[in-house]
Design a protein around this motif. Structure first.
Motif, PDB file in Angstrom:
ATOM      1  N   ASP A 208      21.308 -11.145 -19.375  1.00 22.07           N
ATOM      2  CA  ASP A 208      19.916 -11.373 -18.982  1.00 22.07           C
ATOM      3  C   ASP A 208      19.784 -12.376 -17.841  1.00 22.07           C
ATOM      4  OD1 ASP A 208      20.660 -13.648 -20.314  1.00 22.07           O
ATOM      5  OD2 ASP A 208      18.946 -13.697 -21.678  1.00 22.07           O
ATOM      6  N   ASP A 209      20.897 -12.750 -17.225  1.00 18.74           N
ATOM      7  CA  ASP A 209      20.898 -13.706 -16.115  1.00 18.74           C
ATOM      8  C   ASP A 209      20.312 -15.062 -16.492  1.00 18.74           C
ATOM      9  OD1 ASP A 209      22.098 -11.976 -14.211  1.00 18.74           O
ATOM     10  OD2 ASP A 209      20.167 -11.005 -13.848  1.00 18.74           O
ATOM     11  N   PHE A 215      26.851 -19.445 -18.641  1.00 18.74           N
ATOM     12  CA  PHE A 215      27.836 -20.231 -19.388  1.00 18.74           C
ATOM     13  C   PHE A 215      28.859 -19.310 -20.042  1.00 18.74           C
ATOM     14  CE2 PHE A 215      28.770 -22.100 -23.690  1.00 18.74           C
ATOM     15  CZ  PHE A 215      29.743 -22.979 -23.248  1.00 18.74           C
ATOM     16  N   TRP A 216      28.391 -18.252 -20.677  1.00 16.31           N
ATOM     17  CA  TRP A 216      29.308 -17.303 -21.325  1.00 16.31           C
ATOM     18  C   TRP A 216      30.241 -16.679 -20.291  1.00 16.31           C
ATOM     19  CZ3 TRP A 216      30.863 -12.308 -21.070  1.00 16.31           C
ATOM     20  CH2 TRP A 216      31.561 -11.798 -22.171  1.00 16.31           C
ATOM     21  N   ALA A 217      29.693 -16.277 -19.157  1.00 20.28           N
ATOM     22  CA  ALA A 217      30.494 -15.603 -18.139  1.00 20.28           C
ATOM     23  C   ALA A 217      31.541 -16.533 -17.542  1.00 20.28           C
ATOM     24  CB  ALA A 217      29.580 -15.059 -17.040  1.00 20.28           C
ATOM     25  N   SER A 218      31.161 -17.776 -17.250  1.00 26.72           N
ATOM     26  CA  SER A 218      32.116 -18.703 -16.643  1.00 26.72           C
ATOM     27  C   SER A 218      33.219 -19.078 -17.624  1.00 26.72           C
ATOM     28  CB  SER A 218      31.396 -19.960 -16.145  1.00 26.72           C
ATOM     29  OG  SER A 218      30.811 -20.678 -17.206  1.00 26.72           O
ATOM     30  N   THR A 219      32.868 -19.210 -18.897  1.00 26.70           N
ATOM     31  CA  THR A 219      33.880 -19.524 -19.909  1.00 26.70           C
ATOM     32  C   THR A 219      34.845 -18.360 -20.090  1.00 26.70           C
ATOM     33  OG1 THR A 219      32.321 -20.988 -21.065  1.00 26.70           O
ATOM     34  CG2 THR A 219      34.250 -20.237 -22.295  1.00 26.70           C
ATOM     35  N   THR A 220      34.318 -17.147 -20.140  1.00 25.41           N
ATOM     36  CA  THR A 220      35.168 -15.966 -20.297  1.00 25.41           C
ATOM     37  C   THR A 220      36.084 -15.780 -19.092  1.00 25.41           C
ATOM     38  OG1 THR A 220      33.473 -14.906 -21.664  1.00 25.41           O
ATOM     39  CG2 THR A 220      35.160 -13.487 -20.722  1.00 25.41           C
ATOM     40  N   ALA A 221      35.553 -16.017 -17.902  1.00 26.38           N
ATOM     41  CA  ALA A 221      36.371 -15.896 -16.698  1.00 26.38           C
ATOM     42  C   ALA A 221      37.506 -16.915 -16.696  1.00 26.38           C
ATOM     43  CB  ALA A 221      35.504 -16.072 -15.455  1.00 26.38           C
ATOM     44  N   ASP A 239      37.477  -5.789 -17.447  1.00 28.95           N
ATOM     45  CA  ASP A 239      36.725  -5.063 -16.427  1.00 28.95           C
ATOM     46  C   ASP A 239      35.549  -4.310 -17.048  1.00 28.95           C
ATOM     47  OD1 ASP A 239      38.528  -5.980 -14.566  1.00 28.95           O
ATOM     48  OD2 ASP A 239      39.678  -4.110 -14.473  1.00 28.95           O
ATOM     49  N   ALA A 240      35.797  -3.698 -18.211  1.00 27.13           N
ATOM     50  CA  ALA A 240      34.724  -2.958 -18.884  1.00 27.13           C
ATOM     51  C   ALA A 240      33.624  -3.909 -19.339  1.00 27.13           C
ATOM     52  CB  ALA A 240      35.289  -2.184 -20.074  1.00 27.13           C
ATOM     53  N   MET A 241      33.997  -5.116 -19.786  1.00 25.75           N
ATOM     54  CA  MET A 241      33.002  -6.090 -20.211  1.00 25.75           C
ATOM     55  C   MET A 241      32.170  -6.565 -19.024  1.00 25.75           C
ATOM     56  SD  MET A 241      31.766  -7.604 -22.886  1.00 25.75           S
ATOM     57  CE  MET A 241      30.105  -8.088 -22.399  1.00 25.75           C
ATOM     58  N   ALA A 242      32.805  -6.752 -17.872  1.00 31.26           N
ATOM     59  CA  ALA A 242      32.058  -7.155 -16.676  1.00 31.26           C
ATOM     60  C   ALA A 242      31.042  -6.083 -16.284  1.00 31.26           C
ATOM     61  CB  ALA A 242      33.023  -7.419 -15.530  1.00 31.26           C
ATOM     62  N   ARG A 243      31.429  -4.820 -16.391  1.00 22.53           N
ATOM     63  CA  ARG A 243      30.492  -3.739 -16.072  1.00 22.53           C
ATOM     64  C   ARG A 243      29.358  -3.691 -17.081  1.00 22.53           C
ATOM     65  NH1 ARG A 243      35.446  -1.059 -15.102  1.00 22.53           N
ATOM     66  NH2 ARG A 243      35.312   0.008 -17.119  1.00 22.53           N
ATOM     67  N   LEU A 244      29.689  -3.896 -18.362  1.00 23.10           N
ATOM     68  CA  LEU A 244      28.656  -3.875 -19.398  1.00 23.10           C
ATOM     69  C   LEU A 244      27.651  -4.996 -19.176  1.00 23.10           C
ATOM     70  CD1 LEU A 244      27.594  -2.763 -22.118  1.00 23.10           C
ATOM     71  CD2 LEU A 244      29.116  -4.410 -23.249  1.00 23.10           C
ATOM     72  N   ARG A 245      28.147  -6.193 -18.919  1.00 28.88           N
ATOM     73  CA  ARG A 245      27.251  -7.340 -18.701  1.00 28.88           C
ATOM     74  C   ARG A 245      26.345  -7.117 -17.498  1.00 28.88           C
ATOM     75  NH1 ARG A 245      28.399 -11.868 -15.498  1.00 28.88           N
ATOM     76  NH2 ARG A 245      26.812 -13.494 -15.741  1.00 28.88           N
ATOM     77  N   ALA A 246      26.844  -6.424 -16.474  1.00 30.02           N
ATOM     78  CA  ALA A 246      26.058  -6.176 -15.268  1.00 30.02           C
ATOM     79  C   ALA A 246      25.064  -5.031 -15.432  1.00 30.02           C
ATOM     80  CB  ALA A 246      26.992  -5.868 -14.101  1.00 30.02           C
ATOM     81  N   SER A 247      25.194  -4.276 -16.514  1.00 33.56           N
ATOM     82  CA  SER A 247      24.318  -3.138 -16.729  1.00 33.56           C
ATOM     83  C   SER A 247      22.882  -3.595 -16.980  1.00 33.56           C
ATOM     84  CB  SER A 247      24.815  -2.315 -17.919  1.00 33.56           C
ATOM     85  OG  SER A 247      23.852  -1.348 -18.296  1.00 33.56           O
ATOM     86  N   PHE A 250      21.832  -3.595 -20.790  1.00 34.35           N
ATOM     87  CA  PHE A 250      22.549  -4.352 -21.820  1.00 34.35           C
ATOM     88  C   PHE A 250      22.085  -5.797 -21.868  1.00 34.35           C
ATOM     89  CE2 PHE A 250      25.996  -7.328 -22.884  1.00 34.35           C
ATOM     90  CZ  PHE A 250      26.249  -6.938 -24.191  1.00 34.35           C
ATOM     91  N   THR A 251      21.773  -6.250 -23.053  1.00 32.83           N
ATOM     92  CA  THR A 251      21.633  -7.676 -23.353  1.00 32.83           C
ATOM     93  C   THR A 251      21.811  -7.832 -24.852  1.00 32.83           C
ATOM     94  OG1 THR A 251      20.231  -9.653 -23.212  1.00 32.83           O
ATOM     95  CG2 THR A 251      19.117  -7.573 -23.606  1.00 32.83           C
ATOM     96  N   GLU A 252      22.436  -8.930 -25.245  1.00 32.36           N
ATOM     97  CA  GLU A 252      22.688  -9.138 -26.675  1.00 32.36           C
ATOM     98  C   GLU A 252      22.873 -10.624 -26.946  1.00 32.36           C
ATOM     99  OE1 GLU A 252      25.000  -6.837 -30.268  1.00 32.36           O
ATOM    100  OE2 GLU A 252      25.304  -6.231 -28.201  1.00 32.36           O
ATOM    101  N   ALA A 253      22.513 -11.048 -28.157  1.00 34.99           N
ATOM    102  CA  ALA A 253      22.707 -12.446 -28.559  1.00 34.99           C
ATOM    103  C   ALA A 253      24.193 -12.758 -28.587  1.00 34.99           C
ATOM    104  CB  ALA A 253      22.088 -12.687 -29.926  1.00 34.99           C
ATOM    105  N   ALA A 254      24.557 -13.887 -27.956  1.00 32.99           N
ATOM    106  CA  ALA A 254      25.973 -14.241 -27.846  1.00 32.99           C
ATOM    107  C   ALA A 254      26.323 -15.513 -28.594  1.00 32.99           C
ATOM    108  CB  ALA A 254      26.359 -14.401 -26.380  1.00 32.99           C
TER     109      ALA A 254
END
Length: 268
Positions: A208-209, A215-221, A239-247, A250-254
């Motif tokens: 959801d930007d 925070f989640w993206a930078s930690t995962t990277a 790679d599949a997770m990066a595409r999913l997050r950019a979709s 898609f949004t979900e509680a993390a």
């Protein structure tokens, strides 16, 4: 599945989340943007003396310690960390190199002790919580804030759930983190005899930007190379997770940001 080499000493400082990592300051900034609003709200609820002595334990990159010095201009704000490289040049605070697991403060030193996003990563968390309680003056406040990953482990999307479980496992194996420890923070304060217990939570989502998403993206990277090395995920998974997050669909509680606070009883 691979595990951490027994010859490697586990712990936050030596891990992929240590401050020596090239991306760590940026990652900490994303955490601050996600968590600072909740922390500020909590401090707005606390009745503090005119010139409080405040300890920010494990202050990280220092945004909240800096905010405390502005919010309470007559306060003494002490910001500590085992690595203080990101705490320089912040006006209004005193910086101390301090290992929360081994170092101490005299009893009743502070009107407020604040600990954020630290104890979940330290195996000595219960002992540190005991010590931190003694550092608070009677009538003062202990504020513990931390992150729970429980929402991601319950995610509906199987790929996101797989990536989240891999990250959860990596944190547990390489650092000794307990990313569900914060779920019962109010009870932990109550068990230590604190009164006027309060708590608030803030849901963090991905896709959801939002600040939590960053925070989640930078930690995962930052975790990516270690996740691959240990065989917890494949490059195709990442790679599949990066595409999913950019979709856009898609949004979900993390994760959940959790704040809990309590007052140390007055003597007598």
């Amino acid at each position: 599945m691979s595990t951490i080499d027994s010859a490697e000493e586990p712990g936050y400082t030596n891990s992929y989340l240590g401050d020596q990592h090239a991306g760590q300051l940026m990652r900490l900034r994303t955490l601050e943007r996600a968590f600072d609003p909740l922390s500020r709200t909590v401090f707005g609820l606390l009745p503090l003396p005119d010139k409080p002595a405040i300890l920010d334990l494990g202050a990280g990159a220092g945004s909240f310690a800096g905010w405390l010095s502005k919010r309470y201009p007559d306060a003494t704000v002490i910001a500590t960390d085992i690595d203080t490289r990101f705490l320089t040049d912040i006006p209004g605070i005193r910086v101390l190199t301090h290992n929360a697991a081994t170092d101490d403060f005299p009893a009743a030193s502070f009107d407020v002790v604040h600990v954020r996003a630290l104890l979940c990563h330290l195996s000595e968390r219960e002992d540190i919580l005991n010590k931190a309680t003694t550092w608070v003056r009677p009538g003062g406040w202990l504020v513990i804030e931390d992150v729970s990953l429980r929402p991601s482990l319950r995610a509906a999307n199987p790929l996101f759930r797989k990536v989240a479980l891999a990250g959860f496992t990596l944190l547990e194996q390489s650092i000794g983190s307990d990313m569900l420890w914060a779920d019962v923070l109010p009870d932990r304060l109550r068990e230590r005899g604190l009164s006027f217990i309060g708590h608030r939570t803030l849901e963090g989502r991905i896709g959801d930007d939002s600040p939590a998403d960053a925070f989640w993206a930078s930690t995962t990277a930052q975790a990516g190379p270690t996740l691959l090395k240990l065989g917890l995920l494949t490059q195709d998974d990442l790679d599949a997770m990066a595409r999913l997050r950019a979709s856009s669909t898609f949004t979900e509680a993390a994760l959940t940001f959790i704040s809990a606070w309590g007052q140390v009883p007055e003597r007598g």
